[in-house]
Design an enzyme around this catalytic site. Structure first.
Site, PDB file in Angstrom:
ATOM      1  N   ASP A   1       0.836  -1.190   0.000  1.00  0.00           N
ATOM      2  CA  ASP A   1       0.000   0.000   0.000  1.00  0.00           C
ATOM      3  C   ASP A   1       0.879   1.251   0.000  1.00  0.00           C
ATOM      4  O   ASP A   1       1.850   1.343   0.760  1.00  0.00           O
ATOM      5  CB  ASP A   1      -0.885  -0.022   1.254  1.00  0.00           C
ATOM      6  CG  ASP A   1      -1.833   1.144   1.317  1.00  0.00           C
ATOM      7  OD1 ASP A   1      -2.775   1.182   0.511  1.00  0.00           O
ATOM      8  OD2 ASP A   1      -1.634   2.029   2.178  1.00  0.00           O
TER       9      ASP A   1
ATOM     10  N   GLU B   1       1.692   0.260  -4.967  1.00  0.00           N
ATOM     11  CA  GLU B   1       1.192   1.518  -5.522  1.00  0.00           C
ATOM     12  C   GLU B   1       2.348   2.527  -5.589  1.00  0.00           C
ATOM     13  O   GLU B   1       2.867   2.920  -4.545  1.00  0.00           O
ATOM     14  CB  GLU B   1       0.094   2.089  -4.637  1.00  0.00           C
ATOM     15  CG  GLU B   1      -1.149   1.236  -4.550  1.00  0.00           C
ATOM     16  CD  GLU B   1      -2.175   1.843  -3.597  1.00  0.00           C
ATOM     17  OE1 GLU B   1      -3.261   2.230  -4.061  1.00  0.00           O
ATOM     18  OE2 GLU B   1      -1.881   1.954  -2.391  1.00  0.00           O
TER      19      GLU B   1
END
Length: 683
Positions: A341, A372
């Site tokens: 994340d 990400e």
């Protein structure tokens, strides 16, 4: 007196990289050995540390009592240690950490591998005792990356729909993944759960965070959260277990989930969140105030995560923690991959160290890593830190991948603006050249982000609007005469049919493009959250997998199943060059070896001369089709057969059977078709 904790605002200089002695070799946490149990806590700035042992994980539990308090000893590496000559498996513990300024904080163990209810106390665990039957024989699926297709789900949402056919005691739990023969309402007709996944054909399941997170009360089964709020990184989440009070139960049941997914042939990818924690008041900060969180020059907390407490991944001790934590999950729980994340907040050195540590495990080079490559805002790092954001991708190990927002937005329109359109939903002209680049995983020199294996191709995930909702809002949301709720529910009608067509085009691009295909669970049957674009705490009803809808949306589901089967049968789509050919108007056509993909998002029919696709490999340099048998007319043009038609009631049985006699591919309005090339033997 134990004080209420407040994040450090002054004292330790935020720009000093390593103000304390480092503990890089000693085993930290609680470790059971043949000679007994050892404890070690890195707290180099503390004046004294007291270890407390308890019978229960919470003082609210009946029978909870303090067993013993022990003064720990400070070592040269900044660790405080204590040793016992007996196995303390199942004993709960915490620390009282005293500082020279008079502050005193109670803390659980940041390095703990087990915990009690709500993670407030840590637990000693003899890990082999938590292994389910057959765990030693559990093996990761050997599905190659070229055949890996990811389906993202939440552990609870997978089974908390009452129509899923799961045993009541398993609904919303790890153990629902061990129920291999569930069906809609238990009637045996439409498969749900693991049986559904096997029928769908995906090969990997990415699970939203299932470490111990702080945003739900584990004793209240009504609560729900996605889990992007880490509390104890190395402990499974208690709300997913059948007994959150017993720290060993959640470990065993988590392992059983992974074991069942492996047995069914699925890789397990774990969503991990090392960029921030549930609160600035966390175990790391209580034990070493000022060290583990990033701070601005004025001492305030850095907030690139949007959660108020960016973690300092570039500091040696937190880097050590992250590398060991990921490796621990891979080794102890047999995890097959990790999704990071807000990877853009993690430094490049740490990401590469994780890759190297995983590679050192038996079979570790097969473990997947991607994340990400962005953040919510800017963050404050130590001087000389390179972050794993888009600017840092070139510095990452080439086997660390990242989500491609350019593909996502080119297909359906910008993610943050519901009204903006993409290629499939109303702005084909602007996005046509972007789709041609996306199909080849953006490997043109001016857009290159790495090799195909680094590009996660997707159009929907847990964040933001679901694909179905985005298409509904962007295509018809500005029309006051349209009932969006009817569209969300996919009620029959012309507007719903248009959304269905656009959904199929989006899926077709993702699954035929180079790179790693990824989708949100339920995308394949038009999952809706009724326009909710941030449902992290919106409850089970909004987030659940709607098995009734899955059964109802059979045509869309069959289209995805056919796509996935074709992808599995054509592993070269993963990395082979996708050559775009000149196509009329806003249509797109590209060829991959013996496969051609034709897309027409417009409202008018079009056609493509077959010679355009033949010329894509004019020198036959990449054409590995077998030669025509001896004695046949090899000069005959090759034959192209349609193997998928988005307009067909049965996508695998296309309405379009072959190229027209005049050598032209039909490209009907709002369609995606896939064609296979075979030599024409002249027979």
């Amino acid at each position: 007196m134990i004080q209420a904790f407040e994040p450090l605002s002054e004292g330790m200089e935020p720009g000093v990289a390593e103000p304390f002695p480092l503990c890089l070799e000693r085993q930290l946490g609680a470790e059971v050995t043949e000679s007994g149990t050892q404890f070690a806590l890195w707290a180099p700035s503390a004046k004294a540390v007291t270890l407390r042992l308890f019978t229960c994980g919470s003082q609210q539990q009946t029978g909870d009592r303090l067993i013993e308090s022990v003064a720990m000893q400070l070592q040269d590496d900044g660790a405080w240690t204590a040793a016992f000559d007996r196995n303390l498996d199942g004993v709960y513990y915490d620390f009282i950490v005293d500082f020279a300024d008079g502050a005193s904080f109670r803390s659980a163990d940041p390095w703990a591998r087990a915990a009690g209810i709500n993670g407030r106390r840590s637990m000693v665990v003899d890990l082999p005792r938590t292994d389910p039957e057959g765990w030693a024989g559990d093996e990761r699926p050997h599905t190659p990356l070229s055949e890996t297709m990811v389906w993202e789900a939440h552990v609870g949402s997978f089974s908390n729909n009452p129509h899923g056919g799961f045993p009541k005691e398993h609904q919303g739990k790890f153990l629902a993944f061990t129920d291999t023969q569930t069906s809609l309402d238990g009637d045996g007709t439409f498969p749900t759960g693991i049986a559904y996944l096997k029928r769908l054909g995906v090969t990997a399941v990415q699970l939203l965070p299932f470490y111990d997170y702080g945003s739900v009360d584990e004793s209240d089964a009504r609560q729900f959260n996605w889990g992007y709020d880490p509390l104890n990184y190395n402990v499974p989440e208690g709300s997913f277990s059948t007994d959150p009070y017993d720290g060993a139960v959640r470990i065993t049941e988590c392992k059983r989930m992974i074991q069942a997914l492996h047995a069914a042939g699925f890789k397990v990818i774990m969503d991990v969140v090392y960029n921030h924690m549930y609160s600035a008041d966390n175990w790391f900060e209580r034990t070493v105030p000022g060290y583990f969180m990033r701070r601005n020059e004025d001492g305030t907390l850095s907030n690139g995560s949007g959660c108020g407490d960016d973690m300092a991944t570039e500091r040696e001790m937190f880097r050590r923690f992250i590398v060991e934590s990921v490796t621990y999950w891979a080794r102890e729980y047999h995890i097959d991959g990790f999704r990071f994340d807000l990877m853009g907040l993690i430094d490049v050195t740490t990401m590469n160290a994780i890759r190297a540590s995983l590679d050192a495990l038996p079979g570790g080079r097969e473990i997947i890593m991607y994340g990400e490559p962005w953040a919510a805002a800017s963050t404050t790092t130590l001087a000389g830190t390179d972050l794993a954001d888009k600017q840092g991708l070139r510095l990452l190990d080439p086997r660390i991948g990242h989500f491609c927002d350019r593909t996502r937005d080119a297909i359906k329109g910008h993610v943050f603006y519901s009204e903006l359109k993409g290629y499939v939903n109303g702005d084909a002209h602007t996005n046509k050249p972007l789709i041609e680049l996306a199909a080849d995983a953006w490997r043109a020199p001016e857009t290159n982000e790495g090799n195909a294996g680094q590009i996660v191709q997707y159009v929907s995930a847990h964040d933001d609007l679901t694909l179905w909702d985005k298409l509904s809002m962007s295509m018809f949301g500005a029309d006051n005469a349209v009932n969006l709720q009817a569209l969300y529910e996919a009620e029959p009608g012309e507007q719903t049919e248009r959304v269905l067509e656009a959904n199929k085009l989006a899926a077709g691009i993702i699954y035929t493009a180079a790179g790693l295909p990824f989708m949100l669970s339920g995308e394949e049957f038009g999952k809706t959250k009724h326009g909710n674009d941030n449902s992290f705490d919106s409850g089970k009803e909004v987030n659940q997998i709607d098995w009734v809808r899955a059964a109802r949306m059979g045509n869309l589901l069959d289209f995805y199943r056919t796509l996935i089967a074709l992808r599995r049968a054509n592993p070269d789509w993963f990395s082979a060059e996708h050559i775009a050919v000149e196509a009329p108007g806003d249509t797109v056509a590209y060829r991959v070896h013996d496969t051609a993909v034709l897309i027409n998002p417009g409202h008018d029919d079009a056609a493509l001369d077959a010679r355009a696709l033949e010329q894509a490999y004019a020198d036959d340099a990449h054409d590995d089709l077998p030669a025509a048998p001896a004695g046949t007319q090899s000069a005959q043009p090759p034959a192209w057969t349609c193997v998928l038609d988005s307009t067909s009631a049965e996508p695998a049985r296309p309405t379009l059977a072959a190229v027209r006699p005049d050598g032209v591919f039909p490209m009907p309005a709002r369609t995606l078709t896939i064609w296979k090339r075979t030599p024409n033997t002249g027979a």
